[in-house]
Design an enzyme around this catalytic site. Structure first.
Site, PDB file in Angstrom:
ATOM      1  N   ALA A  89      -2.533   3.663   3.022  1.00  0.00           N
ATOM      2  CA  ALA A  89      -3.592   3.551   2.005  1.00  0.00           C
ATOM      3  C   ALA A  89      -4.452   2.305   2.165  1.00  0.00           C
ATOM      4  CB  ALA A  89      -2.980   3.582   0.608  1.00  0.00           C
ATOM      5  N   THR A  95       0.847  -1.199   0.000  1.00  0.00           N
ATOM      6  CA  THR A  95       0.000   0.000   0.000  1.00  0.00           C
ATOM      7  C   THR A  95       0.874   1.237   0.000  1.00  0.00           C
ATOM      8  OG1 THR A  95       0.049   0.164   2.409  1.00  0.00           O
ATOM      9  CG2 THR A  95      -1.830  -1.009   1.413  1.00  0.00           C
ATOM     10  N   ASP A  96       0.343   2.326  -0.517  1.00  0.00           N
ATOM     11  CA  ASP A  96       0.970   3.600  -0.208  1.00  0.00           C
ATOM     12  C   ASP A  96       0.828   3.751   1.302  1.00  0.00           C
ATOM     13  OD1 ASP A  96       2.167   6.036  -0.150  1.00  0.00           O
ATOM     14  OD2 ASP A  96       1.007   6.901  -1.795  1.00  0.00           O
ATOM     15  N   TRP A  97       1.634   4.632   1.883  1.00  0.00           N
ATOM     16  CA  TRP A  97       1.718   4.692   3.350  1.00  0.00           C
ATOM     17  C   TRP A  97       0.379   5.131   3.960  1.00  0.00           C
ATOM     18  CZ3 TRP A  97       5.248   2.251   1.425  1.00  0.00           C
ATOM     19  CH2 TRP A  97       6.372   1.833   2.119  1.00  0.00           C
TER      20      TRP A  97
END
Ligand code: BGC
Length: 674
Positions: A234, A230-232
């Site tokens: 997300a 995931t994006d941080w």
């Protein structure tokens, strides 16, 4: 599957499996000591290493270990140089090895839908083919050294406004042809160890839960063998994410989501086989990373600084030169603008780097004993023109033959986290240029900015060099180009529009409170400006050189079904050695399907000594002629005559040829007239 991975998965408890699916802290995966799995580190990227020292944040606020700040992606994209990107990738990887980092987060392959996107400095291009080629080269370079990458931000993350929640509404054909194609090329050509899913939603579903985009397209169709992270922050629904093909949540969820996964398995809502699959890919990443840890490794800081200067020099784009450049080393130049002593050289946010060294223009001029006088011209902390500084600069300019003005965008204009509202440079810069050109007719402007700006003064200056955000050694590269040490060879990877109102997504960017509708469809960048015959300030693929190239002897050879080798002879007609970016576009026949006037399908950067001629060959395949037919669903070549165009920019086509193709599918094409 590798037996070692299989054995480890079999030995894991349910708790350990669930635990592996999220980070231990901000930048590390979890370790499982009894099975020999270490806590590997993954961190930003992408224009150099940002390894934080203390407790973490992901918006670039905390300081990080010094590392080489290379030019940002919007600059390096203009090099159109695969070898150079590989070299940069290798150097970044070396820094990761020294710092014990296993995966660097990047490159960013989001298409520049609007020049307003605050993160465009981190993105490559308005064209998906170009994006895919450049991203692959960088990934291949980094990964050839045993360091992983994270291709980001997958997908349809083309704005910063409400980036955590916005729902991108994009028709399937546009997704496939424009927004996914660059990711697809990078995945299939270079297998990034990880792909980062973005914060936003697409068609109502958060990317971290998006089965179609993660499992069906990325994994099954494109064959991605790495993992999805995931994006941080997300991660939306952790259990749904496992079902959808999301392996790793970052950063730590501090046990909350581990418990959710365990509960789901125990209650029979999530099959343990799916969890095993996620664990397998995570373990594979950890094992791959562990064999490449070399704590004793040291890279050469000066070598990387020199490389950063060379890369910047190969990337900057000479936009205008009415005979004023290159400067001679014996003439005195008036250097105006505070960027000469405090350059803008990188973007803000998670990619922020603490450089090992920072060159400034004045320092390099001093070191090289070049003749100049400096006036500040503006205060970088203010947009308001300072008339007394302008007066000093005018006095200097009036008494000197040639003037160099450093201008562009200051930090508060573009960053991760917000979008620009307009394309106008700070008034303090524009007003300075206006007044300087009233006293001197030999003015060259060097721009330091991450994305296009309007240039209301363009008619009054003789030279413009787009230096973009050139990294820590960018100022040296500017001098190299201005004084002819380097012959400029960068070409724009994005169109510079005349004004914001001309941009294709102008009326639909950044959308509404919940959704953004990509109503312009496939017409992004030059695809739009060409189709609708719009004037632009500088077109896609454009850039000047100190020499001239001639294109002759174009040949198109059929090499297979829908496969062609396009060759031509390129000659350097001038007195200066230099490199040309030869571009190959395909123009499709007019049919019932709306299409761009032409699309980039190949390019080659070629270096030539004065008088030298080389044969350049570029290959086309089925995909080069196909559109995405949602009825198949799949790639479809329509019957008809296709024009093959070779040129020096999207608006400077030098040669063309025509080939007739048969349809690749009997499937009906959609009726878009309704
Ligand atoms: C950014 C990513 C970055 C991550 C970690 C996020 O906010 O969108 O690009 O890699 O933070 O810093």
């Amino acid at each position: 599957m590798n037996k070692k991975i299989k054995d480890i998965v079999e030995a894991l408890t349910l708790e350990e499996k669930a635990g592996l699916c999220s980070g231990q802290d901000f930048w590390h995966l979890k370790s499982i000591k009894r099975l020999g799995l270490q806590a590997i580190m993954i961190t930003d990227g992408p224009h150099g290493l940002r390894k934080q020292l203390g407790s973490a944040d992901h918006v670039g606020l905390q300081n990080s270990v010094p590392s080489t700040c290379f030019p940002t992606a919007s600059a390096t994209a203009c090099s159109w140089d695969r070898d150079l990107m590989r070299e940069m990738g290798k150097a970044i990887a070396e820094e990761c090895i020294q710092e014990g980092v296993s995966v660097i987060l990047g490159p960013g392959a989001n298409i520049k839908r609007s020049p307003l996107c605050g993160r465009n400095f981190e993105y490559i291009s308005e064209d998906p083919f170009h994006t895919g080629v450049i991203a692959s080269a960088l990934i291949n370079g980094i990964q050839s050294m045993g360091i992983g990458t994270s291709l980001k931000h997958y997908a349809m993350n083309n704005q910063e406004t409400r980036r955590m929640t916005i729902d991108a509404v994009v028709d399937e054909r546009t997704q496939r042809e424009i927004y996914l194609a660059g990711f697809e090329k990078a995945v299939t050509d270079s297998q990034p160890w990880t792909v980062m899913c973005s914060y936003n939603r697409v068609d109502g579903t958060y990317l971290s839960d998006h089965k179609r985009l993660l499992k069906e397209i990325l994994k099954e169709e494109w064959g991605h063998t790495g993992l999805v992270v995931t994006d941080w922050g997300a991660c939306n629904d952790r259990v749904e994410g496992i079902r959808a093909g999301l392996e790793l949540e970052m950063p730590a969820s501090f046990g909350i989501n581990d418990k959710r996964i365990i509960d789901a398995v125990e209650k029979g809502n999530l099959s343990v086989e799916l969890l095993d699959k996620a664990a397998e890919r995570i373990i594979e990443l950890i094992l791959k990373s562990m064999v490449n840890l070399r704590p004793e490794y040291k890279y050469s800081i000066p070598d990387h600084h020199r490389l950063a200067r060379r890369i910047a020099g190969e990337s900057m784009v000479l936009l205008k030169n009415d005979g004023v450049l290159p400067f001679s080393k014996t003439e005195k130049i008036a250097v105006i603008g505070e960027f000469a002593v405090m350059p803008r050289y990188q973007g803000a946010g998670s990619s922020l780097i603490n450089p090992t060294k920072l060159d400034t223009l004045c320092k390099i001029l001093d070191d090289q004993k070049l003749l100049y006088e400096y006036a500040r011209g503006y205060d970088i902390s203010s947009d308001i023109p300072n008339q007394s500084m302008i007066d000093d600069a005018k006095k200097l300019a009036a008494g000197t033959d040639k003037v160099l003005v450093l201008a562009g965008l200051t930090e508060n204009y573009e960053s991760e986290g917000f979008d620009r509202k307009h394309l106008i440079m700070p008034e303090s810069h524009n007003e300075l240029i206006r007044q300087i050109i009233s006293v001197n007719e030999n003015v060259t402007v060097v721009l330091m900015n991450g994305a296009p700006v309007e240039m209301p003064w363009i008619g009054g200056v003789k030279g413009v060099l787009e230096a973009y955000l050139g990294g820590q050694a960018g100022s040296g590269a500017i001098i190299d180009i201005l004084y002819g040490e380097i012959n400029p060879s960068g070409k724009l990877a994005e169109t510079f529009p005349v004004k914001l109102e001309d941009t294709p997504s102008y009326r639909y960017f950044p959308g509404y409170t919940r959704t953004v509708e990509y109503r312009e469809g496939i017409y992004i960048g030059y695809r739009y400006y060409d189709k609708f015959e719009k004037n632009v300030l500088f077109p896609f693929g454009y850039g000047l050189s100190y020499t001239k190239f001639s294109y002759t002897d174009m040949k198109v050879l059929k090499t297979g079904q829908y496969e062609y080798a396009v060759s031509l002879k390129l000659s350097n007609m001038g007195e200066t050695a230099g490199a040309e970016v030869v571009q190959l576009y395909v123009e499709s026949p007019e049919t019932g399907i709306y299409k761009a006037k032409k699309e980039l399908k190949g390019f080659e950067k070629v270096y030539l000594e004065p008088g030298e001629t080389k044969t350049v060959t570029m290959n086309l395949n089925k995909r080069s002629f196909a559109f995405y037919n949602i009825n198949i669903p799949g790639w479809h070549v329509e019957k008809g005559d296709y024009r093959i165009l070779v040129g020096a920019s999207s608006r400077d086509i030098r040669m063309d040829a025509c080939i007739a193709l048969e349809a690749s599918s009997e499937t009906e094409v959609p009726d878009y007239s309704k």
